[in-house]
Motif scaffolding. Structure first.
Motif, PDB file in Angstrom:
ATOM      1  N   UNK A 153      44.480  81.996  -5.380  1.00  0.00           N
ATOM      2  CA  UNK A 153      45.562  82.215  -6.573  1.00  0.00           C
ATOM      3  C   UNK A 153      45.558  80.847  -7.278  1.00  0.00           C
ATOM      4  N   UNK A 154      45.243  80.913  -8.618  1.00  0.00           N
ATOM      5  CA  UNK A 154      45.153  80.013  -9.491  1.00  0.00           C
ATOM      6  C   UNK A 154      46.198  80.072 -10.482  1.00  0.00           C
ATOM      7  N   UNK A 155      46.718  78.938 -10.939  1.00  0.00           N
ATOM      8  CA  UNK A 155      47.738  79.095 -11.817  1.00  0.00           C
ATOM      9  C   UNK A 155      46.844  79.195 -13.209  1.00  0.00           C
ATOM     10  N   UNK A 156      47.222  79.138 -14.628  1.00  0.00           N
ATOM     11  CA  UNK A 156      46.661  79.263 -15.667  1.00  0.00           C
ATOM     12  C   UNK A 156      46.156  78.043 -16.056  1.00  0.00           C
ATOM     13  N   UNK A 157      46.834  76.843 -15.722  1.00  0.00           N
ATOM     14  CA  UNK A 157      46.521  75.618 -15.889  1.00  0.00           C
ATOM     15  C   UNK A 157      45.293  75.355 -15.035  1.00  0.00           C
ATOM     16  N   UNK A 158      45.118  75.524 -13.915  1.00  0.00           N
ATOM     17  CA  UNK A 158      43.947  75.616 -13.249  1.00  0.00           C
ATOM     18  C   UNK A 158      42.888  76.549 -13.598  1.00  0.00           C
TER      19      UNK A 158
ATOM     20  N   UNK B 263      39.150  74.741 -14.607  1.00  0.00           N
ATOM     21  CA  UNK B 263      37.939  75.083 -14.336  1.00  0.00           C
ATOM     22  C   UNK B 263      37.055  75.706 -15.158  1.00  0.00           C
ATOM     23  N   UNK B 264      37.687  76.400 -16.354  1.00  0.00           N
ATOM     24  CA  UNK B 264      36.779  76.817 -17.516  1.00  0.00           C
ATOM     25  C   UNK B 264      36.223  75.668 -18.367  1.00  0.00           C
ATOM     26  N   UNK B 265      36.801  74.299 -18.318  1.00  0.00           N
ATOM     27  CA  UNK B 265      36.447  73.286 -19.128  1.00  0.00           C
ATOM     28  C   UNK B 265      35.301  72.574 -18.518  1.00  0.00           C
ATOM     29  N   UNK B 266      35.016  72.927 -17.255  1.00  0.00           N
ATOM     30  CA  UNK B 266      34.053  72.423 -16.529  1.00  0.00           C
ATOM     31  C   UNK B 266      32.808  73.464 -16.213  1.00  0.00           C
TER      32      UNK B 266
ATOM     33  N   UNK C  68      34.797  79.187  -2.374  1.00  0.00           N
ATOM     34  CA  UNK C  68      35.038  77.792  -1.860  1.00  0.00           C
ATOM     35  C   UNK C  68      35.118  76.693  -2.834  1.00  0.00           C
ATOM     36  N   UNK C  69      34.378  76.724  -4.039  1.00  0.00           N
ATOM     37  CA  UNK C  69      34.354  75.928  -5.140  1.00  0.00           C
ATOM     38  C   UNK C  69      35.652  76.107  -5.989  1.00  0.00           C
ATOM     39  N   UNK C  70      36.197  77.412  -6.373  1.00  0.00           N
ATOM     40  CA  UNK C  70      37.355  77.542  -6.823  1.00  0.00           C
ATOM     41  C   UNK C  70      38.431  76.818  -5.991  1.00  0.00           C
ATOM     42  N   UNK C  71      38.532  76.852  -4.918  1.00  0.00           N
ATOM     43  CA  UNK C  71      39.469  75.874  -4.075  1.00  0.00           C
ATOM     44  C   UNK C  71      39.473  74.394  -4.210  1.00  0.00           C
TER      45      UNK C  71
ATOM     46  N   UNK D  39      42.037  69.282  -9.436  1.00  0.00           N
ATOM     47  CA  UNK D  39      43.168  69.558 -10.405  1.00  0.00           C
ATOM     48  C   UNK D  39      44.249  69.130 -10.014  1.00  0.00           C
ATOM     49  N   UNK D  40      44.821  69.537  -8.565  1.00  0.00           N
ATOM     50  CA  UNK D  40      45.945  68.732  -8.145  1.00  0.00           C
ATOM     51  C   UNK D  40      46.081  67.457  -7.772  1.00  0.00           C
ATOM     52  N   UNK D  41      45.018  66.842  -7.649  1.00  0.00           N
ATOM     53  CA  UNK D  41      45.079  65.131  -7.381  1.00  0.00           C
ATOM     54  C   UNK D  41      46.057  64.731  -8.432  1.00  0.00           C
ATOM     55  N   UNK D  42      46.852  63.672  -7.772  1.00  0.00           N
ATOM     56  CA  UNK D  42      47.553  63.238  -9.170  1.00  0.00           C
ATOM     57  C   UNK D  42      46.873  62.496 -10.242  1.00  0.00           C
ATOM     58  N   UNK D  43      45.800  62.027 -10.169  1.00  0.00           N
ATOM     59  CA  UNK D  43      45.001  61.277 -11.127  1.00  0.00           C
ATOM     60  C   UNK D  43      44.441  62.502 -12.181  1.00  0.00           C
TER      61      UNK D  43
END
Length: 68
Positions: free
Chosen positions: A32-37, A41-44, A52-55, A61-65
């Motif tokens: 389950x991905x948010x629109x932002x996530x 992913x689409x940018x990459x 597995x790669x989606x996770x 994306x969720x890492x603070x940096x």
């Protein structure tokens, strides 16, 4: 008839069955991905990634940096 296709993940190159014809039974529905996530992913990558790669991309994306 449902459209199933064996594809290679553009990130890890593993093959998986893409079930775009029966999307509710596709392996990607477990992630389950948010629109932002999804946008991140689409940018990459274009095309379908394996679950597995989606996770992994979601975790990146969720890492603070990544969000700054």
């Amino acid at each position: 008839m449902a459209c199933h296709e064996t594809v290679s993940c553009p990130r890890c190159e593993r093959t998986f069955e893409c079930r775009v014809g029966t999307i509710l039974r596709c392996q990607c529905q477990d992630v389950v991905l948010t629109e932002e996530e999804r946008y991140f992913i689409q940018q990459h990558y274009s095309g379908c990634l394996c679950a597995g790669c989606l996770r992994e991309m979601q975790a990146i994306y969720r890492q603070p940096e990544a969000s700054s």
